[in-house]
Design a protein around this motif. Structure first.
Motif, PDB file in Angstrom:
ATOM      1  N   PRO A  60       0.790  -1.239   0.000  1.00 33.84           N
ATOM      2  CA  PRO A  60       0.000   0.000   0.000  1.00 33.84           C
ATOM      3  C   PRO A  60       0.820   1.286   0.000  1.00 33.84           C
ATOM      4  O   PRO A  60       0.407   2.282  -0.586  1.00 33.84           O
ATOM      5  CB  PRO A  60      -0.835  -0.112   1.271  1.00 33.84           C
ATOM      6  N   ASP A  61       1.994   1.274   0.622  1.00 37.03           N
ATOM      7  CA  ASP A  61       2.785   2.506   0.674  1.00 37.03           C
ATOM      8  C   ASP A  61       3.787   2.628  -0.480  1.00 37.03           C
ATOM      9  O   ASP A  61       4.510   3.608  -0.564  1.00 37.03           O
ATOM     10  CB  ASP A  61       3.505   2.628   2.014  1.00 37.03           C
ATOM     11  N   HIS A  62       3.811   1.652  -1.371  1.00 37.37           N
ATOM     12  CA  HIS A  62       4.666   1.738  -2.561  1.00 37.37           C
ATOM     13  C   HIS A  62       3.982   2.606  -3.614  1.00 37.37           C
ATOM     14  O   HIS A  62       2.822   2.990  -3.464  1.00 37.37           O
ATOM     15  CB  HIS A  62       4.927   0.360  -3.144  1.00 37.37           C
ATOM     16  N   HIS A  63       4.704   2.886  -4.683  1.00 38.19           N
ATOM     17  CA  HIS A  63       4.173   3.702  -5.773  1.00 38.19           C
ATOM     18  C   HIS A  63       4.110   2.903  -7.071  1.00 38.19           C
ATOM     19  O   HIS A  63       4.985   2.102  -7.363  1.00 38.19           O
ATOM     20  CB  HIS A  63       5.056   4.930  -6.000  1.00 38.19           C
ATOM     21  N   PHE A  64       3.051   3.143  -7.846  1.00 33.28           N
ATOM     22  CA  PHE A  64       2.976   2.682  -9.221  1.00 33.28           C
ATOM     23  C   PHE A  64       3.796   3.658 -10.047  1.00 33.28           C
ATOM     24  O   PHE A  64       3.805   4.855  -9.763  1.00 33.28           O
ATOM     25  CB  PHE A  64       1.540   2.774  -9.777  1.00 33.28           C
ATOM     26  N   VAL A  65       4.415   3.168 -11.080  1.00 35.72           N
ATOM     27  CA  VAL A  65       5.033   4.033 -12.077  1.00 35.72           C
ATOM     28  C   VAL A  65       4.468   3.597 -13.420  1.00 35.72           C
ATOM     29  O   VAL A  65       4.633   2.451 -13.822  1.00 35.72           O
ATOM     30  CB  VAL A  65       6.572   3.924 -12.089  1.00 35.72           C
ATOM     31  N   LEU A  66       3.764   4.488 -14.050  1.00 33.52           N
ATOM     32  CA  LEU A  66       3.205   4.222 -15.370  1.00 33.52           C
ATOM     33  C   LEU A  66       4.092   4.921 -16.390  1.00 33.52           C
ATOM     34  O   LEU A  66       4.142   6.148 -16.439  1.00 33.52           O
ATOM     35  CB  LEU A  66       1.768   4.739 -15.461  1.00 33.52           C
ATOM     36  N   GLU A  67       4.827   4.135 -17.155  1.00 28.59           N
ATOM     37  CA  GLU A  67       5.702   4.665 -18.197  1.00 28.59           C
ATOM     38  C   GLU A  67       4.901   4.715 -19.497  1.00 28.59           C
ATOM     39  O   GLU A  67       4.449   3.695 -19.990  1.00 28.59           O
ATOM     40  CB  GLU A  67       6.932   3.764 -18.365  1.00 28.59           C
ATOM     41  N   CYS A  68       4.731   5.893 -20.041  1.00 25.26           N
ATOM     42  CA  CYS A  68       3.828   6.082 -21.178  1.00 25.26           C
ATOM     43  C   CYS A  68       4.528   6.264 -22.516  1.00 25.26           C
ATOM     44  O   CYS A  68       3.877   6.379 -23.547  1.00 25.26           O
ATOM     45  CB  CYS A  68       2.944   7.297 -20.917  1.00 25.26           C
ATOM     46  N   GLY A  69       5.845   6.304 -22.524  1.00 23.65           N
ATOM     47  CA  GLY A  69       6.592   6.601 -23.743  1.00 23.65           C
ATOM     48  C   GLY A  69       6.259   5.719 -24.924  1.00 23.65           C
ATOM     49  O   GLY A  69       6.100   6.216 -26.046  1.00 23.65           O
ATOM     50  N   GLU A  70       6.166   4.409 -24.710  1.00 24.41           N
ATOM     51  CA  GLU A  70       5.879   3.506 -25.829  1.00 24.41           C
ATOM     52  C   GLU A  70       4.508   3.773 -26.434  1.00 24.41           C
ATOM     53  O   GLU A  70       4.329   3.713 -27.653  1.00 24.41           O
ATOM     54  CB  GLU A  70       5.989   2.049 -25.391  1.00 24.41           C
ATOM     55  N   VAL A  71       3.534   4.061 -25.591  1.00 20.10           N
ATOM     56  CA  VAL A  71       2.192   4.366 -26.085  1.00 20.10           C
ATOM     57  C   VAL A  71       2.198   5.724 -26.784  1.00 20.10           C
ATOM     58  O   VAL A  71       1.652   5.876 -27.881  1.00 20.10           O
ATOM     59  CB  VAL A  71       1.164   4.334 -24.933  1.00 20.10           C
ATOM     60  N   PHE A  72       2.834   6.720 -26.158  1.00 17.23           N
ATOM     61  CA  PHE A  72       2.894   8.052 -26.753  1.00 17.23           C
ATOM     62  C   PHE A  72       3.622   8.025 -28.094  1.00 17.23           C
ATOM     63  O   PHE A  72       3.305   8.803 -28.994  1.00 17.23           O
ATOM     64  CB  PHE A  72       3.593   9.035 -25.814  1.00 17.23           C
ATOM     65  N   ASP A  73       4.602   7.161 -28.236  1.00 15.74           N
ATOM     66  CA  ASP A  73       5.403   7.089 -29.456  1.00 15.74           C
ATOM     67  C   ASP A  73       4.591   6.608 -30.660  1.00 15.74           C
ATOM     68  O   ASP A  73       4.996   6.824 -31.802  1.00 15.74           O
ATOM     69  CB  ASP A  73       6.607   6.167 -29.232  1.00 15.74           C
ATOM     70  N   MET A  74       3.447   5.983 -30.422  1.00 18.90           N
ATOM     71  CA  MET A  74       2.599   5.504 -31.516  1.00 18.90           C
ATOM     72  C   MET A  74       1.771   6.633 -32.125  1.00 18.90           C
ATOM     73  O   MET A  74       1.082   6.425 -33.118  1.00 18.90           O
ATOM     74  CB  MET A  74       1.684   4.384 -31.020  1.00 18.90           C
ATOM     75  N   ASP A  75       1.812   7.802 -31.524  1.00 21.23           N
ATOM     76  CA  ASP A  75       1.020   8.942 -31.970  1.00 21.23           C
ATOM     77  C   ASP A  75       1.963  10.023 -32.488  1.00 21.23           C
ATOM     78  O   ASP A  75       3.123  10.080 -32.091  1.00 21.23           O
ATOM     79  CB  ASP A  75       0.198   9.473 -30.790  1.00 21.23           C
ATOM     80  N   ASP A  76       1.462  10.883 -33.364  1.00 21.87           N
ATOM     81  CA  ASP A  76       2.275  11.977 -33.898  1.00 21.87           C
ATOM     82  C   ASP A  76       2.294  13.199 -32.989  1.00 21.87           C
ATOM     83  O   ASP A  76       3.110  14.097 -33.172  1.00 21.87           O
ATOM     84  CB  ASP A  76       1.762  12.398 -35.290  1.00 21.87           C
ATOM     85  N   GLU A  77       1.377  13.245 -32.024  1.00 22.51           N
ATOM     86  CA  GLU A  77       1.310  14.388 -31.112  1.00 22.51           C
ATOM     87  C   GLU A  77       2.558  14.414 -30.223  1.00 22.51           C
ATOM     88  O   GLU A  77       3.043  13.366 -29.799  1.00 22.51           O
ATOM     89  CB  GLU A  77       0.042  14.258 -30.250  1.00 22.51           C
ATOM     90  N   PRO A  78       3.093  15.593 -29.929  1.00 19.51           N
ATOM     91  CA  PRO A  78       4.279  15.674 -29.069  1.00 19.51           C
ATOM     92  C   PRO A  78       4.042  15.023 -27.700  1.00 19.51           C
ATOM     93  O   PRO A  78       2.950  15.097 -27.141  1.00 19.51           O
ATOM     94  CB  PRO A  78       4.510  17.183 -28.914  1.00 19.51           C
ATOM     95  N   PHE A  79       5.088  14.379 -27.189  1.00 21.95           N
ATOM     96  CA  PHE A  79       5.001  13.699 -25.899  1.00 21.95           C
ATOM     97  C   PHE A  79       4.466  14.617 -24.802  1.00 21.95           C
ATOM     98  O   PHE A  79       3.649  14.206 -23.987  1.00 21.95           O
ATOM     99  CB  PHE A  79       6.379  13.182 -25.483  1.00 21.95           C
ATOM    100  N   ALA A  80       4.965  15.840 -24.760  1.00 24.51           N
ATOM    101  CA  ALA A  80       4.559  16.765 -23.694  1.00 24.51           C
ATOM    102  C   ALA A  80       3.054  17.006 -23.735  1.00 24.51           C
ATOM    103  O   ALA A  80       2.396  17.035 -22.689  1.00 24.51           O
ATOM    104  CB  ALA A  80       5.322  18.081 -23.809  1.00 24.51           C
TER     105      ALA A  80
END
Length: 147
Positions: A60-80
């Motif tokens: 419960p006190d740990h953190h999830f880390v969701l890395e989105c780069g691979e999903v974002f890379d499939m789109d032409d929109e800038p990562f930011a």
């Protein structure tokens, strides 16, 4: 839940905030509440399986880390821009959950659904779109052979 945008730990060539972190305990509790409200005939053990997986792999006190780069890379929109859109969506997650519950609510079968029973695959599709039914320790493939 308190999600926060962060720089990626694996996409170190981008300064954009494309990863999200949040505490596990509140996130899983919120997911549990959401899944408990799903009224769908194809749900079966999908909700229990997802929660069991998450609880067995986190604290419960740990953190999830969701890395989105691979999903974002499939789109032409800038990562930011995609990162900002994701964070805006997370800020409005209650609306998203309510909309999902409406889409999942059982509807009175139409004529064709009464005549031709839908396949299990087609009835589970909206649940799988939420990510249910895919919780496993295997990523893509499991190699056969000694371990």
């Amino acid at each position: 839940m308190d999600p926060r945008a962060r720089q990626s730990m694996i996409w170190d060539d981008t300064p954009d905030l494309i990863a999200v972190t949040a505490r596990c305990g509140p996130g899983i509790a919120r997911l549990d509440g959401f899944l408990g409200r799903i009224d769908h005939p194809g749900l079966g053990t999908m909700a229990e399986d997802a929660l069991r997986f998450l609880r067995s792999h986190t604290e419960p006190d740990h953190h999830f880390v969701l890395e989105c780069g691979e999903v974002f890379d499939m789109d032409d929109e800038p990562f930011a821009d995609q990162g900002r859109t994701l964070m805006a969506g997370l800020a409005d997650i209650d609306t998203e959950m309510e909309a999902a519950l409406v889409r999942l609510a059982p509807a009175k079968p139409n004529f064709w659904q009464r005549v031709f029973t839908p396949s299990q695959e087609s009835s589970e599709e909206p649940l799988r779109e939420l990510g249910l039914g895919y919780w496993s320790d295997t990523l893509y493939i499991e190699l056969d052979g000694p371990r």
